[in-house]
Scaffold this motif. Structure first.
Motif, PDB file in Angstrom:
ATOM      1  N   ASN A  96     -80.018  -9.694  14.835  1.00 20.89           N
ATOM      2  CA  ASN A  96     -81.343  -9.739  14.216  1.00 20.89           C
ATOM      3  C   ASN A  96     -81.986 -11.114  14.375  1.00 20.89           C
ATOM      4  O   ASN A  96     -83.192 -11.214  14.619  1.00 20.89           O
ATOM      5  CB  ASN A  96     -81.262  -9.345  12.742  1.00 20.89           C
ATOM      6  CG  ASN A  96     -81.003  -7.865  12.563  1.00 20.89           C
ATOM      7  OD1 ASN A  96     -81.361  -7.054  13.402  1.00 20.89           O
ATOM      8  ND2 ASN A  96     -80.355  -7.503  11.469  1.00 20.89           N
ATOM      9  N   ILE A  97     -81.192 -12.171  14.251  1.00 23.08           N
ATOM     10  CA  ILE A  97     -81.710 -13.527  14.463  1.00 23.08           C
ATOM     11  C   ILE A  97     -82.204 -13.675  15.894  1.00 23.08           C
ATOM     12  O   ILE A  97     -83.273 -14.246  16.139  1.00 23.08           O
ATOM     13  CB  ILE A  97     -80.631 -14.579  14.138  1.00 23.08           C
ATOM     14  CG1 ILE A  97     -80.374 -14.647  12.632  1.00 23.08           C
ATOM     15  CG2 ILE A  97     -81.037 -15.958  14.679  1.00 23.08           C
ATOM     16  CD1 ILE A  97     -79.152 -15.472  12.239  1.00 23.08           C
ATOM     17  N   ALA A 135     -85.588 -11.764  16.061  1.00 28.71           N
ATOM     18  CA  ALA A 135     -86.658 -12.242  15.176  1.00 28.71           C
ATOM     19  C   ALA A 135     -87.018 -13.711  15.395  1.00 28.71           C
ATOM     20  O   ALA A 135     -88.182 -14.084  15.246  1.00 28.71           O
ATOM     21  CB  ALA A 135     -86.256 -12.023  13.721  1.00 28.71           C
ATOM     22  N   HIS A 136     -86.037 -14.549  15.738  1.00 20.29           N
ATOM     23  CA  HIS A 136     -86.292 -15.990  15.780  1.00 20.29           C
ATOM     24  C   HIS A 136     -86.145 -16.610  17.163  1.00 20.29           C
ATOM     25  O   HIS A 136     -86.735 -17.645  17.440  1.00 20.29           O
ATOM     26  CB  HIS A 136     -85.378 -16.718  14.796  1.00 20.29           C
ATOM     27  CG  HIS A 136     -85.577 -16.287  13.383  1.00 20.29           C
ATOM     28  ND1 HIS A 136     -86.650 -16.683  12.627  1.00 20.29           N
ATOM     29  CD2 HIS A 136     -84.849 -15.470  12.593  1.00 20.29           C
ATOM     30  CE1 HIS A 136     -86.582 -16.125  11.434  1.00 20.29           C
ATOM     31  NE2 HIS A 136     -85.497 -15.385  11.381  1.00 20.29           N
ATOM     32  N   VAL A 137     -85.313 -15.996  18.014  1.00 18.34           N
ATOM     33  CA  VAL A 137     -85.103 -16.548  19.353  1.00 18.34           C
ATOM     34  C   VAL A 137     -85.911 -15.747  20.379  1.00 18.34           C
ATOM     35  O   VAL A 137     -86.023 -16.126  21.527  1.00 18.34           O
ATOM     36  CB  VAL A 137     -83.583 -16.572  19.690  1.00 18.34           C
ATOM     37  CG1 VAL A 137     -83.309 -17.265  21.010  1.00 18.34           C
ATOM     38  CG2 VAL A 137     -82.813 -17.296  18.585  1.00 18.34           C
ATOM     39  N   TYR A 138     -86.476 -14.652  19.919  1.00 12.55           N
ATOM     40  CA  TYR A 138     -87.375 -13.813  20.728  1.00 12.55           C
ATOM     41  C   TYR A 138     -86.698 -13.193  21.945  1.00 12.55           C
ATOM     42  O   TYR A 138     -87.301 -13.061  23.012  1.00 12.55           O
ATOM     43  CB  TYR A 138     -88.649 -14.578  21.119  1.00 12.55           C
ATOM     44  CG  TYR A 138     -89.326 -15.171  19.913  1.00 12.55           C
ATOM     45  CD1 TYR A 138     -89.891 -14.355  18.944  1.00 12.55           C
ATOM     46  CD2 TYR A 138     -89.336 -16.541  19.712  1.00 12.55           C
ATOM     47  CE1 TYR A 138     -90.477 -14.891  17.811  1.00 12.55           C
ATOM     48  CE2 TYR A 138     -89.924 -17.095  18.573  1.00 12.55           C
ATOM     49  CZ  TYR A 138     -90.497 -16.259  17.633  1.00 12.55           C
ATOM     50  OH  TYR A 138     -91.063 -16.799  16.516  1.00 12.55           O
ATOM     51  N   GLU A 181     -82.496 -23.226  18.381  1.00 12.50           N
ATOM     52  CA  GLU A 181     -83.060 -22.393  17.313  1.00 12.50           C
ATOM     53  C   GLU A 181     -81.984 -21.468  16.740  1.00 12.50           C
ATOM     54  O   GLU A 181     -81.902 -21.278  15.524  1.00 12.50           O
ATOM     55  CB  GLU A 181     -84.248 -21.576  17.833  1.00 12.50           C
ATOM     56  CG  GLU A 181     -84.913 -20.708  16.782  1.00 12.50           C
ATOM     57  CD  GLU A 181     -85.555 -21.492  15.644  1.00 12.50           C
ATOM     58  OE1 GLU A 181     -85.750 -20.886  14.572  1.00 12.50           O
ATOM     59  OE2 GLU A 181     -85.863 -22.693  15.802  1.00 12.50           O
ATOM     60  N   GLN A 238     -80.858 -21.235  12.817  1.00 15.31           N
ATOM     61  CA  GLN A 238     -80.977 -19.966  12.086  1.00 15.31           C
ATOM     62  C   GLN A 238     -79.617 -19.480  11.585  1.00 15.31           C
ATOM     63  O   GLN A 238     -79.519 -18.938  10.482  1.00 15.31           O
ATOM     64  CB  GLN A 238     -81.631 -18.897  12.974  1.00 15.31           C
ATOM     65  CG  GLN A 238     -83.080 -19.177  13.298  1.00 15.31           C
ATOM     66  CD  GLN A 238     -83.970 -19.184  12.075  1.00 15.31           C
ATOM     67  OE1 GLN A 238     -83.724 -18.481  11.103  1.00 15.31           O
ATOM     68  NE2 GLN A 238     -85.022 -19.992  12.114  1.00 15.31           N
ATOM     69  N   GLU A 296     -78.593 -21.484   8.534  1.00 12.99           N
ATOM     70  CA  GLU A 296     -79.322 -21.048   7.340  1.00 12.99           C
ATOM     71  C   GLU A 296     -78.837 -19.686   6.851  1.00 12.99           C
ATOM     72  O   GLU A 296     -78.628 -19.486   5.658  1.00 12.99           O
ATOM     73  CB  GLU A 296     -80.823 -21.001   7.624  1.00 12.99           C
ATOM     74  CG  GLU A 296     -81.450 -22.368   7.764  1.00 12.99           C
ATOM     75  CD  GLU A 296     -82.946 -22.321   8.038  1.00 12.99           C
ATOM     76  OE1 GLU A 296     -83.547 -21.231   7.919  1.00 12.99           O
ATOM     77  OE2 GLU A 296     -83.506 -23.378   8.367  1.00 12.99           O
TER      78      GLU A 296
END
Length: 86
Positions: A9-10, A13-16, A43, A47, A50
């Motif tokens: 999911n990361i 959503a965040h690394v595209y 990135e 992520q 976190e």
């Protein structure tokens, strides 16, 4: 949700990463198969730190630990096992 599913999911959503999560294999190369570039790895590190409340040291931020979803999952499991109990 499993560690691997959270990483997938990361990645989307965040690394595209454009590969759908249900088509990502845990042994797929993050760089060669999923197309993560150098900025994407930075990135991803942020992520993951976190999301799992871990700190990935520069010594652990290696191509071996960030090669696949499975290798990154192993790193997170080791980080969690080494963390002092709260």
């Amino acid at each position: 949700m499993s560690i691997a599913d959270t990483i997938k999911n990361i990645l989307v959503a965040h690394v595209y990463v454009e590969v759908p999560t249900d088509q990502m294999g845990e042994q797929d190369s993050l760089r060669d198969v999923l197309g993560v570039d150098s900025l994407g790895f930075v990135e991803l590190r942020v992520q993951v730190e976190e999301a799992f409340d871990v700190t990935i040291s520069d010594d652990d931020f290696t191509p071996e630990n960030f090669a696949t979803i499975a290798s990154l999952t192993s790193l997170i499991e080791r980080q969690r096992a080494a963390a002092p109990a709260a």
